[in-house]
Enzyme design. Structure first.
Site, PDB file in Angstrom:
ATOM      1  N   PRO A   1       5.423 -33.807 -41.938  1.00 42.55           N
ATOM      2  CA  PRO A   1       6.652 -34.190 -41.243  1.00 42.55           C
ATOM      3  C   PRO A   1       6.423 -35.408 -40.342  1.00 42.55           C
ATOM      4  O   PRO A   1       5.368 -35.513 -39.705  1.00 42.55           O
ATOM      5  CB  PRO A   1       7.006 -32.955 -40.417  1.00 42.55           C
ATOM      6  CG  PRO A   1       6.065 -31.876 -40.811  1.00 42.55           C
ATOM      7  CD  PRO A   1       4.974 -32.452 -41.642  1.00 42.55           C
TER       8      PRO A   1
ATOM      9  N   GLY B   1       3.708 -34.754 -34.577  1.00 38.08           N
ATOM     10  CA  GLY B   1       2.405 -34.361 -34.052  1.00 38.08           C
ATOM     11  C   GLY B   1       1.386 -33.954 -35.096  1.00 38.08           C
ATOM     12  O   GLY B   1       0.317 -33.458 -34.769  1.00 38.08           O
ATOM     13  N   LEU B   2       1.718 -34.185 -36.387  1.00 41.89           N
ATOM     14  CA  LEU B   2       0.747 -33.813 -37.431  1.00 41.89           C
ATOM     15  C   LEU B   2       0.056 -35.038 -38.043  1.00 41.89           C
ATOM     16  O   LEU B   2      -0.602 -34.926 -39.072  1.00 41.89           O
ATOM     17  CB  LEU B   2       1.423 -32.979 -38.529  1.00 41.89           C
ATOM     18  CG  LEU B   2       1.960 -31.598 -38.123  1.00 41.89           C
ATOM     19  CD1 LEU B   2       2.357 -30.792 -39.336  1.00 41.89           C
ATOM     20  CD2 LEU B   2       0.945 -30.809 -37.311  1.00 41.89           C
ATOM     21  N   GLY B   3       0.227 -36.188 -37.418  1.00 39.57           N
ATOM     22  CA  GLY B   3      -0.544 -37.363 -37.835  1.00 39.57           C
ATOM     23  C   GLY B   3       0.007 -38.091 -39.041  1.00 39.57           C
ATOM     24  O   GLY B   3      -0.745 -38.784 -39.746  1.00 39.57           O
ATOM     25  N   SER B   4       1.311 -37.973 -39.279  1.00 42.76           N
ATOM     26  CA  SER B   4       1.880 -38.575 -40.481  1.00 42.76           C
ATOM     27  C   SER B   4       1.613 -40.089 -40.574  1.00 42.76           C
ATOM     28  O   SER B   4       1.225 -40.593 -41.634  1.00 42.76           O
ATOM     29  CB  SER B   4       3.372 -38.247 -40.524  1.00 42.76           C
ATOM     30  OG  SER B   4       4.143 -39.351 -40.787  1.00 42.76           O
TER      31      SER B   4
ATOM     32  N   ALA C   1      -1.988 -40.850 -41.465  1.00 46.34           N
ATOM     33  CA  ALA C   1      -2.306 -40.384 -42.823  1.00 46.34           C
ATOM     34  C   ALA C   1      -1.717 -41.332 -43.870  1.00 46.34           C
ATOM     35  O   ALA C   1      -2.379 -41.661 -44.866  1.00 46.34           O
ATOM     36  CB  ALA C   1      -1.785 -38.965 -43.032  1.00 46.34           C
TER      37      ALA C   1
ATOM     38  N   ASP D   1      -6.180 -39.625 -33.786  1.00 46.29           N
ATOM     39  CA  ASP D   1      -5.461 -39.359 -35.039  1.00 46.29           C
ATOM     40  C   ASP D   1      -6.168 -40.008 -36.231  1.00 46.29           C
ATOM     41  O   ASP D   1      -6.478 -39.345 -37.224  1.00 46.29           O
ATOM     42  CB  ASP D   1      -4.031 -39.925 -34.968  1.00 46.29           C
ATOM     43  CG  ASP D   1      -3.064 -38.972 -34.299  1.00 46.29           C
ATOM     44  OD1 ASP D   1      -3.528 -38.074 -33.584  1.00 46.29           O
ATOM     45  OD2 ASP D   1      -1.841 -39.135 -34.495  1.00 46.29           O
TER      46      ASP D   1
HETATM   47  O1  PMV Z   1       0.372 -38.534 -32.892  1.00 45.28           O
HETATM   48  P1  PMV Z   1       0.509 -37.243 -32.153  1.00 45.28           P
HETATM   49  O2  PMV Z   1       1.912 -36.912 -31.784  1.00 45.28           O
HETATM   50  O3  PMV Z   1      -0.264 -36.147 -32.740  1.00 45.28           O
HETATM   51  O4  PMV Z   1      -0.126 -37.464 -30.677  1.00 45.28           O
HETATM   52  C1  PMV Z   1      -1.376 -38.014 -30.504  1.00 45.28           C
HETATM   53  C2  PMV Z   1      -1.981 -37.480 -29.289  1.00 45.28           C
HETATM   54  C3  PMV Z   1      -1.729 -38.212 -27.978  1.00 45.28           C
HETATM   55  O5  PMV Z   1      -2.803 -37.812 -27.144  1.00 45.28           O
HETATM   56  C4  PMV Z   1      -0.418 -37.750 -27.361  1.00 45.28           C
HETATM   57  C5  PMV Z   1      -1.704 -39.724 -28.091  1.00 45.28           C
HETATM   58  C6  PMV Z   1      -3.045 -40.343 -28.454  1.00 45.28           C
HETATM   59  O6  PMV Z   1      -3.055 -41.519 -28.796  1.00 45.28           O
HETATM   60  O7  PMV Z   1      -4.081 -39.674 -28.368  1.00 45.28           O
END
Ligand code: PMV
Length: 314
Positions: A101, A105-108, A111, A152
């Site tokens: 998605p 927050g799953l790194g789309s 990826a 990420d």
């Molecule tokens: O991309 P996300 O939504 O999984 O967030 C990454 C994690 C954060 O710590 C919020 C941002 C970062 O660059 O580390």
């Protein structure tokens, strides 16, 4: 090479999001059930240098020069060309699909960039190192939000559990005892950049309070590492839930995330927290193989639009 395909997994952050931007440690693991896929197909009859993008998930069908210069796919291809040392790509079609998605927050983003970099490099016969793929995904991420920590791109490219401190080589985390996590999606898309900017504003206004929260998150991430490496895994639950409370204090949670966290705990999860940028997107709950299905069902009843049960191992 007439065609070349490559993939990259999604990821979750177990501990330390946001604090990781401020130099604190964080732990992330790949989620291999969801993936971004890219395939490059030669189109010898197309005009020289024409790159046709076909990304049906985002309803995009256009040549690269029809897209604005700051489009993430334009930036991705530019970074790849610079890495490989090419002024233009041979005429080709780039097909992109992903079941990760977007903005959740799953790194789309990382990826997709990684899968494209690997597919184009493979298509051209260029031996792309992981370090180069990671640098490409990082540069693209910088366009989504100015100050990505790099967690990420690192976990996605190397596809292994990592202990990560910004600006340092990552540490591979051996998982002493595989553990199961339910990922629950609120269905609310929340671009990371905006939340990271809000946290920065909060930190600028009240550095002492924020630094204290970041320090506590750092200590949780270190304890999490110890437990992942040596067990007992059940003790990770309390750490996850405490990390969530600290993320609430950073004001990056939301009613929907809090409801899913609460519901999963009531349904028997050992611990739970939001994961990634927050405000929407996904949360995670630590479960046992016996409680996984029950917790996932409870999350659906509480509004999760999708759940994934994943097992984390080395
Ligand atoms: O991309 P996300 O939504 O999984 O967030 C990454 C994690 C954060 O710590 C919020 C941002 C970062 O660059 O580390």
């Amino acid at each position: 090479m007439p065609a070349f395909a490559a993939t990259a997994p999604g990821k979750i952050i177990l501990f330390g999001e946001h604090a990781v931007v401020y130099g604190r440690p964080a732990i992330a693991v790949p989620v291999t059930q969801v993936r971004a896929r890219a395939m490059v197909i030669a189109t010898p009859s197309a005009p020289a240098g024409q790159v046709l993008i076909d990304a049906k998930d985002i309803h995009l069908h256009a040549t690269i020069d029809q897209l604005p210069a700051d489009h993430p796919l334009v930036i991705t291809i530019q970074c790849i060309r610079e890495t490989i040392g090419l002024t233009a790509l041979p005429a080709c079609k780039l097909q992109i699909t992903s079941d990760i998605p977007i903005a959740s927050g799953l790194g789309s983003g990382a990826a997709v960039s990684t899968a494209i970099a690997r597919a184009i490099a493979g298509f051209l016969g260029y031996p792309l190192e992981n370090e180069e793929a990671s640098a490409i995904a990082y540069r693209v991420d910088q366009h989504y939000h100015g100050t990505p920590s790099g967690i990420d791109n690192t976990v996605i490219v190397y596809a292994q559990p990592i202990f990560f401190i910004r600006g340092h080589p990552f540490i591979h985390l051996p998982v002493n005892q595989p553990f199961t996590v339910v990922i629950g999606n609120t269905g609310i898309s929340s671009p990371t950049g905006a939340v990271v900017n809000d946290v920065r504003r909060g930190w600028q206004a009240n550095p002492i309070r924020y630094e204290k929260i970041f320090d506590e998150i750092a200590s949780i991430a270190r304890s999490g590492r110890e437990i992942i490496e040596n067990g007992p895994i059940n003790e990770m639950g309390t750490l996850l839930t405490r990390n969530h409370v600290l993320l609430q204090e950073l004001d990056v949670s939301s009613t929907a995330l809090d409801r899913l966290v609460e519901t999963s705990l009531n349904a028997g999860a050992l611990g739970a927290k939001l994961c990634g940028g927050g405000r929407g997107g996904n949360m995670i709950a630590l479960v046992t193989s016996e409680t996984a299905e029950h917790v996932a069902k409870a999350m659906h009843s509480a509004g999760a639009v999708h759940t994934i049960i994943t097992t984390v191992q080395s």
